[in-house]
Design an enzyme around this catalytic site. Structure first.
Site, PDB file in Angstrom:
ATOM      1  N   TYR A  88      -9.684  -8.408 -54.771  1.00  0.00           N
ATOM      2  CA  TYR A  88      -9.513  -9.861 -54.594  1.00  0.00           C
ATOM      3  C   TYR A  88      -9.795 -10.603 -55.909  1.00  0.00           C
ATOM      4  O   TYR A  88      -9.265 -11.676 -56.169  1.00  0.00           O
ATOM      5  CB  TYR A  88     -10.418 -10.358 -53.457  1.00  0.00           C
ATOM      6  N   LYS A 123     -11.879 -18.982 -55.276  1.00  0.00           N
ATOM      7  CA  LYS A 123     -12.355 -19.446 -53.957  1.00  0.00           C
ATOM      8  C   LYS A 123     -13.822 -19.892 -54.033  1.00  0.00           C
ATOM      9  O   LYS A 123     -14.226 -20.818 -53.325  1.00  0.00           O
ATOM     10  CB  LYS A 123     -12.195 -18.345 -52.906  1.00  0.00           C
TER      11      LYS A 123
HETATM   12  P1  NAD Z   1       1.054 -18.386 -47.667  1.00  0.00           P
HETATM   13  O1  NAD Z   1       1.676 -17.586 -48.762  1.00  0.00           O
HETATM   14  O2  NAD Z   1       1.851 -18.585 -46.451  1.00  0.00           O
HETATM   15  O3  NAD Z   1       0.548 -19.798 -48.186  1.00  0.00           O
HETATM   16  C1  NAD Z   1       0.233 -20.050 -49.539  1.00  0.00           C
HETATM   17  C2  NAD Z   1       0.926 -21.352 -49.878  1.00  0.00           C
HETATM   18  O4  NAD Z   1       0.601 -21.743 -51.218  1.00  0.00           O
HETATM   19  C3  NAD Z   1       2.459 -21.240 -49.807  1.00  0.00           C
HETATM   20  O5  NAD Z   1       2.965 -22.223 -48.952  1.00  0.00           O
HETATM   21  C4  NAD Z   1       2.895 -21.514 -51.236  1.00  0.00           C
HETATM   22  O6  NAD Z   1       4.137 -22.186 -51.322  1.00  0.00           O
HETATM   23  C5  NAD Z   1       1.756 -22.403 -51.709  1.00  0.00           C
HETATM   24  N1  NAD Z   1       1.727 -22.543 -53.165  1.00  0.00           N
HETATM   25  C6  NAD Z   1       1.601 -21.561 -54.103  1.00  0.00           C
HETATM   26  N2  NAD Z   1       1.703 -22.100 -55.334  1.00  0.00           N
HETATM   27  C7  NAD Z   1       1.878 -23.443 -55.161  1.00  0.00           C
HETATM   28  C8  NAD Z   1       2.058 -24.537 -56.044  1.00  0.00           C
HETATM   29  N3  NAD Z   1       2.070 -24.387 -57.381  1.00  0.00           N
HETATM   30  N4  NAD Z   1       2.203 -25.776 -55.529  1.00  0.00           N
HETATM   31  C9  NAD Z   1       2.183 -25.969 -54.186  1.00  0.00           C
HETATM   32  N5  NAD Z   1       2.037 -24.965 -53.301  1.00  0.00           N
HETATM   33  C10 NAD Z   1       1.890 -23.723 -53.788  1.00  0.00           C
HETATM   34  O7  NAD Z   1      -0.300 -17.576 -47.329  1.00  0.00           O
HETATM   35  P2  NAD Z   1      -1.554 -17.986 -46.430  1.00  0.00           P
HETATM   36  O8  NAD Z   1      -2.284 -16.723 -46.210  1.00  0.00           O
HETATM   37  O9  NAD Z   1      -1.133 -18.821 -45.288  1.00  0.00           O
HETATM   38  O10 NAD Z   1      -2.436 -18.839 -47.443  1.00  0.00           O
HETATM   39  C11 NAD Z   1      -2.882 -20.135 -47.162  1.00  0.00           C
HETATM   40  C12 NAD Z   1      -4.328 -20.298 -47.614  1.00  0.00           C
HETATM   41  O11 NAD Z   1      -5.155 -19.480 -46.792  1.00  0.00           O
HETATM   42  C13 NAD Z   1      -4.582 -19.845 -49.040  1.00  0.00           C
HETATM   43  O12 NAD Z   1      -5.522 -20.701 -49.638  1.00  0.00           O
HETATM   44  C14 NAD Z   1      -5.191 -18.472 -48.840  1.00  0.00           C
HETATM   45  O13 NAD Z   1      -5.968 -18.054 -49.948  1.00  0.00           O
HETATM   46  C15 NAD Z   1      -6.017 -18.750 -47.625  1.00  0.00           C
HETATM   47  N6  NAD Z   1      -6.510 -17.576 -46.887  1.00  0.00           N
HETATM   48  C16 NAD Z   1      -5.658 -16.610 -46.469  1.00  0.00           C
HETATM   49  C17 NAD Z   1      -6.151 -15.505 -45.796  1.00  0.00           C
HETATM   50  C18 NAD Z   1      -5.237 -14.415 -45.324  1.00  0.00           C
HETATM   51  O14 NAD Z   1      -5.727 -13.301 -45.038  1.00  0.00           O
HETATM   52  N7  NAD Z   1      -3.944 -14.646 -45.207  1.00  0.00           N
HETATM   53  C19 NAD Z   1      -7.528 -15.395 -45.540  1.00  0.00           C
HETATM   54  C20 NAD Z   1      -8.375 -16.405 -45.976  1.00  0.00           C
HETATM   55  C21 NAD Z   1      -7.855 -17.487 -46.660  1.00  0.00           C
END
Ligand code: NAD
Length: 257
Positions: free
Chosen positions: A158, A165
């Site tokens: 990670y 984060k």
């Molecule tokens: P996802 O890929 O669907 O979402 C990530 C989003 O970030 C996308 O919509 C992407 O377009 C956007 N993004 C990236 N670069 C960008 C930019 N320059 N400008 C605007 N938008 C931008 O994946 P997700 O898992 O739904 O992630 C959403 C959040 O949840 C993130 O912060 C991720 O770290 C967090 N998260 C995810 C998990 C998991 O296991 N999936 C766990 C904990 C936290």
């Protein structure tokens, strides 16, 4: 279907596809009668959102392009939001990005450029978004971001995202102090691993998932809907006394050694 968010204007940032946590949150908020505004990054995300909102029978949706990598883009997006609504009651920031080749191997190999990129998109963007949202949140409200356990522990691969984060969670506390007197709460939800496009960018993510199911107290994966339920609680009138908090929605994974 309820009405916990009736008459609330809420900005949702970060829907890329149907697996996006932001889309899970948006669906829940639609069920609860929120008036949603979306920002998207890239034409593919826009096309997906358009399709989903037709399926949800949302007329005249408000979709605004916003690449959060510059202040100008964020300011422009908020000027468009202002044309649509006078007041904002909530913001869901569900955005992160790091170079895929830095989500593996030794953390000490992280490049300066890659480090700054991860911080910029995944952490600083919340600061700039909050600054722009505040003048519109005249009736108080809730700002939510998404974090992960890698902020608190050294989770294999990670790496640079864990450090971003950690900064994000610290930002949540500072923003909560800044916004408190305006009755605006700022919190993060630390979600357990969920199969999304971003998660698949972390090397060995599927191996991590196998281990997760065995070690987690509840012996199962967290569902996107459960993360969305917590976001709903925080954005509704039920969560108004909570700020600066990092709520783990991970089936208890963070408590085991
Ligand atoms: P996802 O890929 O669907 O979402 C990530 C989003 O970030 C996308 O919509 C992407 O377009 C956007 N993004 C990236 N670069 C960008 C930019 N320059 N400008 C605007 N938008 C931008 O994946 P997700 O898992 O739904 O992630 C959403 C959040 O949840 C993130 O912060 C991720 O770290 C967090 N998260 C995810 C998990 C998991 O296991 N999936 C766990 C904990 C936290």
């Amino acid at each position: 279907m309820g009405s916990m968010l009736k008459n609330k204007n809420i900005l949702v940032m970060g829907v890329a596809n149907k697996w996006s946590i932001a889309w899970g949150i948006a669906k829940k908020f639609i069920e609860e009668e929120a008036n949603l505004i979306f920002t998207y990054f890239g034409e593919k995300s826009k096309a997906n959102l358009e399709k989903f909102l037709v399926e949800e029978e949302i007329d005249n949706p408000c979709l605004i392009s916003c690449d959060v990598s510059t202040d100008e883009n964020i300011e422009k997006a908020f000027s468009q939001i202002k044309e649509r609504v006078d007041v904002l009651h909530g913001v869901v920031h569900s955005i992160a990005f790091a170079n895929k080749d830095e989500l593996q191997g030794y953390y000490y190999n992280t490049s300066r450029e890659g480090y700054l990129l991860a911080q910029d998109i995944s952490s600083y963007s919340l600061v700039a978004v909050s600054r722009n949202a505040k003048p519109l949140m005249t009736e108080g409200g809730s700002i939510i971001t998404l974090s992960y356990l890698g902020a608190e522990r050294a989770v294999t691969n990670y790496n640079v995202m864990g450090v971003a984060k950690a900064a994000l969670e610290a930002s949540v506390r500072y923003l909560a102090v800044d916004m408190g007197e305006d009755n605006i709460t700022v919190n993060s939800i630390s979600a357990g691993p969920i199969k999304t496009t971003s998660a698949k960018g972390v090397r060995g993510f599927s191996t991590l998932l196998k281990g997760f199911e065995k070690r987690v107290p509840m012996k199962r994966f967290v569902k996107t809907e459960e993360v969305a339920n917590t976001a709903l609680f925080l954005c509704s009138d039920l969560g108004t006394g909570i700020t600066g908090e990092n709520i783990h929605v991970d089936c208890g994974y963070h408590i085991v050694g």
